[in-house]
Design a protein around this motif. Structure first.
Motif, PDB file in Angstrom:
ATOM      1  N   VAL A  89     -16.632  12.406  -6.287  1.00 28.55           N
ATOM      2  CA  VAL A  89     -17.091  13.768  -6.015  1.00 28.55           C
ATOM      3  C   VAL A  89     -18.437  13.934  -6.720  1.00 28.55           C
ATOM      4  CG1 VAL A  89     -14.808  14.758  -5.649  1.00 28.55           C
ATOM      5  CG2 VAL A  89     -15.743  14.736  -7.948  1.00 28.55           C
ATOM      6  N   VAL A  90     -19.362  14.592  -6.031  1.00 25.71           N
ATOM      7  CA  VAL A  90     -20.730  14.744  -6.554  1.00 25.71           C
ATOM      8  C   VAL A  90     -21.112  16.224  -6.500  1.00 25.71           C
ATOM      9  CG1 VAL A  90     -23.087  13.852  -6.479  1.00 25.71           C
ATOM     10  CG2 VAL A  90     -21.219  12.477  -5.540  1.00 25.71           C
ATOM     11  N   PRO A  91     -20.638  17.011  -7.467  1.00 27.34           N
ATOM     12  CA  PRO A  91     -20.977  18.441  -7.463  1.00 27.34           C
ATOM     13  C   PRO A  91     -22.461  18.654  -7.734  1.00 27.34           C
ATOM     14  CG  PRO A  91     -19.899  17.826  -9.519  1.00 27.34           C
ATOM     15  CD  PRO A  91     -19.799  16.632  -8.623  1.00 27.34           C
ATOM     16  N   GLY A  92     -23.033  19.658  -7.079  1.00 32.88           N
ATOM     17  CA  GLY A  92     -24.436  19.980  -7.310  1.00 32.88           C
ATOM     18  C   GLY A  92     -25.397  18.899  -6.866  1.00 32.88           C
ATOM     19  N   TRP A  93     -25.009  18.126  -5.854  1.00 31.99           N
ATOM     20  CA  TRP A  93     -25.856  17.023  -5.387  1.00 31.99           C
ATOM     21  C   TRP A  93     -27.253  17.494  -5.013  1.00 31.99           C
ATOM     22  CZ3 TRP A  93     -27.775  16.268  -0.286  1.00 31.99           C
ATOM     23  CH2 TRP A  93     -28.408  15.035  -0.077  1.00 31.99           C
ATOM     24  N   GLU A  94     -27.382  18.751  -4.618  1.00 31.71           N
ATOM     25  CA  GLU A  94     -28.657  19.257  -4.111  1.00 31.71           C
ATOM     26  C   GLU A  94     -29.784  19.185  -5.134  1.00 31.71           C
ATOM     27  OE1 GLU A  94     -25.217  21.046  -1.976  1.00 31.71           O
ATOM     28  OE2 GLU A  94     -25.760  20.794  -4.090  1.00 31.71           O
ATOM     29  N   ASP A  95     -29.434  19.150  -6.436  1.00 30.85           N
ATOM     30  CA  ASP A  95     -30.519  19.157  -7.430  1.00 30.85           C
ATOM     31  C   ASP A  95     -31.009  17.752  -7.788  1.00 30.85           C
ATOM     32  OD1 ASP A  95     -28.742  18.023  -9.252  1.00 30.85           O
ATOM     33  OD2 ASP A  95     -29.004  19.563 -10.777  1.00 30.85           O
TER      34      ASP A  95
ATOM     35  N   ALA B  46     -28.642  21.081   7.830  1.00 32.84           N
ATOM     36  CA  ALA B  46     -27.952  21.127   6.546  1.00 32.84           C
ATOM     37  C   ALA B  46     -26.481  20.739   6.693  1.00 32.84           C
ATOM     38  CB  ALA B  46     -28.069  22.520   5.934  1.00 32.84           C
ATOM     39  N   SER B  47     -25.890  21.058   7.826  1.00 27.88           N
ATOM     40  CA  SER B  47     -24.465  20.811   8.037  1.00 27.88           C
ATOM     41  C   SER B  47     -24.111  19.330   8.153  1.00 27.88           C
ATOM     42  CB  SER B  47     -23.993  21.544   9.294  1.00 27.88           C
ATOM     43  OG  SER B  47     -24.729  21.113  10.426  1.00 27.88           O
ATOM     44  N   THR B  48     -25.120  18.467   8.325  1.00 25.36           N
ATOM     45  CA  THR B  48     -24.844  17.025   8.397  1.00 25.36           C
ATOM     46  C   THR B  48     -24.275  16.518   7.074  1.00 25.36           C
ATOM     47  OG1 THR B  48     -26.584  16.697  10.033  1.00 25.36           O
ATOM     48  CG2 THR B  48     -25.897  14.758   8.789  1.00 25.36           C
ATOM     49  N   MET B  49     -24.661  17.174   5.982  1.00 26.63           N
ATOM     50  CA  MET B  49     -24.170  16.803   4.658  1.00 26.63           C
ATOM     51  C   MET B  49     -22.995  17.704   4.295  1.00 26.63           C
ATOM     52  SD  MET B  49     -24.900  14.542   2.325  1.00 26.63           S
ATOM     53  CE  MET B  49     -26.592  14.144   2.791  1.00 26.63           C
ATOM     54  N   LYS B  50     -21.852  17.106   4.002  1.00 25.49           N
ATOM     55  CA  LYS B  50     -20.705  17.903   3.568  1.00 25.49           C
ATOM     56  C   LYS B  50     -21.026  18.577   2.239  1.00 25.49           C
ATOM     57  CE  LYS B  50     -16.871  15.629   5.939  1.00 25.49           C
ATOM     58  NZ  LYS B  50     -15.539  14.974   5.770  1.00 25.49           N
ATOM     59  N   SER B  51     -20.388  19.708   2.002  1.00 24.48           N
ATOM     60  CA  SER B  51     -20.765  20.590   0.904  1.00 24.48           C
ATOM     61  C   SER B  51     -19.898  20.417  -0.337  1.00 24.48           C
ATOM     62  CB  SER B  51     -20.637  22.048   1.374  1.00 24.48           C
ATOM     63  OG  SER B  51     -19.257  22.360   1.557  1.00 24.48           O
ATOM     64  N   GLY B  52     -20.297  21.131  -1.400  1.00 24.87           N
ATOM     65  CA  GLY B  52     -19.525  21.131  -2.630  1.00 24.87           C
ATOM     66  C   GLY B  52     -18.142  21.714  -2.456  1.00 24.87           C
ATOM     67  N   ILE B  53     -18.014  22.736  -1.611  1.00 23.76           N
ATOM     68  CA  ILE B  53     -16.684  23.307  -1.342  1.00 23.76           C
ATOM     69  C   ILE B  53     -15.801  22.257  -0.690  1.00 23.76           C
ATOM     70  CG2 ILE B  53     -15.429  25.004   0.025  1.00 23.76           C
ATOM     71  CD1 ILE B  53     -16.816  26.187  -2.417  1.00 23.76           C
ATOM     72  N   GLU B  54     -16.371  21.464   0.187  1.00 27.22           N
ATOM     73  CA  GLU B  54     -15.583  20.407   0.826  1.00 27.22           C
ATOM     74  C   GLU B  54     -15.210  19.317  -0.178  1.00 27.22           C
ATOM     75  OE1 GLU B  54     -16.958  19.987   5.359  1.00 27.22           O
ATOM     76  OE2 GLU B  54     -18.621  20.431   3.988  1.00 27.22           O
ATOM     77  N   TYR B  55     -16.082  19.075  -1.152  1.00 29.95           N
ATOM     78  CA  TYR B  55     -15.720  18.152  -2.231  1.00 29.95           C
ATOM     79  C   TYR B  55     -14.510  18.696  -3.003  1.00 29.95           C
ATOM     80  CZ  TYR B  55     -19.208  14.365  -2.621  1.00 29.95           C
ATOM     81  OH  TYR B  55     -19.949  13.210  -2.442  1.00 29.95           O
ATOM     82  N   MET B  56     -14.514  19.997  -3.271  1.00 26.63           N
ATOM     83  CA  MET B  56     -13.406  20.573  -4.033  1.00 26.63           C
ATOM     84  C   MET B  56     -12.099  20.514  -3.248  1.00 26.63           C
ATOM     85  SD  MET B  56     -12.304  21.818  -6.854  1.00 26.63           S
ATOM     86  CE  MET B  56     -13.614  22.488  -7.898  1.00 26.63           C
ATOM     87  N   THR B  57     -12.163  20.768  -1.949  1.00 28.75           N
ATOM     88  CA  THR B  57     -10.935  20.700  -1.152  1.00 28.75           C
ATOM     89  C   THR B  57     -10.435  19.263  -1.031  1.00 28.75           C
ATOM     90  OG1 THR B  57     -12.194  20.634   0.929  1.00 28.75           O
ATOM     91  CG2 THR B  57     -11.487  22.794   0.131  1.00 28.75           C
ATOM     92  N   PHE B  58     -11.380  18.310  -0.940  1.00 28.84           N
ATOM     93  CA  PHE B  58     -10.990  16.902  -0.954  1.00 28.84           C
ATOM     94  C   PHE B  58     -10.297  16.559  -2.268  1.00 28.84           C
ATOM     95  CE2 PHE B  58     -12.123  12.825  -2.867  1.00 28.84           C
ATOM     96  CZ  PHE B  58     -11.426  11.962  -2.037  1.00 28.84           C
TER      97      PHE B  58
END
Length: 322
Positions: free
Chosen positions: A183-189, A207-219
């Motif tokens: 999991v890579v939280p805050g990848w955007e920075d 932007a939607s091509t990259m899965k988001s931090g919320i999706e990392y948390m649900t994973f």
């Protein structure tokens, strides 16, 4: 079997932070022996510090089951893999003037303490290859996590001609070959996050091509639920979002999702040079996490107030001798 590291630290590391190193390493070993899974979080600049030289072997030997890391650590291990000879060490970094720093910038050298990452050979060398992978995914209506795109990049073989270190010393390559969850939280920075955002601004990527931090948390919520039968330990290198993001999955599961059977983390160790003061998460003592529903009263807890670039390799070396 010769065990020089473990024998040395057990003989001489007897008190204070030194003793905590031994205690934490032994309990990490106990967790593995009891069938617990282990999460390792990487903050700071551990990849630029070449933690891959030993962390890759931890992955290969199955002593790490999931990683949480910053976007910087995700990419900087790969940058070191393909551009190591172009890095510049600045041992006198404490003496640099603002003009010295400006001169490094003009040379395309971005400094991390005593080490400068070469922009052209590291960032730009990766950029053209990873952009193609991002674009191909978008054209195929495929959405992936940041680490999954990096896995694709590494496993495609397109970088092999650039390798400048022994690939067995890349923890990202070891993780890709094992398909280890990350999991890579805050990848955007991160630099790659900034580059991806620039393509979104220019209209070249969605932007939607990259899965988001919320999706990392649900994973992570699903992964924790599926793997917690014998406990999951938490080994935190540094502080910040790499540690705070994944540790929160436990209170989320049993407080917000009301899954009352969710177990607490079965082990906690943090290596940090932050001391307890003024609301600092990185300097919080482990017992504070009890009040947030992350750790149990009986959870083995360790905090090692020291330099992670010294301590983490020692603990990993101890574990690799077991």
């Amino acid at each position: 079997m010769s065990k020089p590291i473990s024998e040395f630290i057990e003989k001489y590391f007897l008190h204070f932070n030194a003793a905590a190193i031994v205690d934490a390493a032994k309990e990490y070993e106990n967790q593995l022996a009891n069938g617990s899974k282990m999460l390792v979080s990487l903050a700071g600049a551990m990849s630029t510090a070449e933690i891959g030289k030993i962390f890759a072997e931890m992955i290969r030997q199955g002593k790490v089951d999931i990683i949480s890391c910053t976007g910087a650590n995700l990419e900087e291990d790969v940058m070191n893999l393909v551009a190591h000879s172009h890095y510049k060490r600045v041992p006198n970094y404490r003496d640099l003037t603002p003009q010295d720093e400006w001169d490094l910038l003009l040379k395309g050298l971005n400094r991390v303490t005593d080490t400068c990452i070469p922009e052209e050979e590291a960032f730009r060398r990766l950029q053209r290859h990873v952009f193609k992978i991002w674009k191909d995914a978008e054209e195929n209506d495929e959405r992936l996590f940041p680490h999954e795109f990096m896995y694709k990049l590494l496993l495609s073989g397109v970088l092999e001609e650039y390798y400048e270190i022994d690939p067995k010393n890349s923890w990202m390559l070891a993780a890709a070959e094992a398909n280890l969850p990350i999991v890579v939280p805050g990848w955007e920075d991160s630099t790659m996050g900034n580059i991806f955002a620039s393509y979104v601004v220019k209209g070249e990527l969605k932007a939607s091509t990259m899965k988001s931090g919320i999706e990392y948390m649900t994973f992570l919520a699903d992964w924790y639920t599926d793997n917690s039968e014998n406990g999951i330990g938490f080994f935190q290198i540094g502080g910040g979002i790499a540690g705070d993001f994944p540790i929160c999955v436990v209170p989320m599961l049993y407080q917000d999702l009301e899954r009352e059977e969710t177990p607490f983390w079965s082990y906690f160790c943090q290596i940090s040079d932050s001391t307890t003061s003024y609301g600092s998460y990185s300097g919080a003592v482990p017992n504070e996490k009890i009040t947030w529903g992350k750790l149990d009263i009986e959870t083995p807890k360790f905090i090692i107030e020291s330099d992670a670039t010294i301590v983490a390799p020692l603990i990993f070396a101890y574990l690799l001798e077991m």
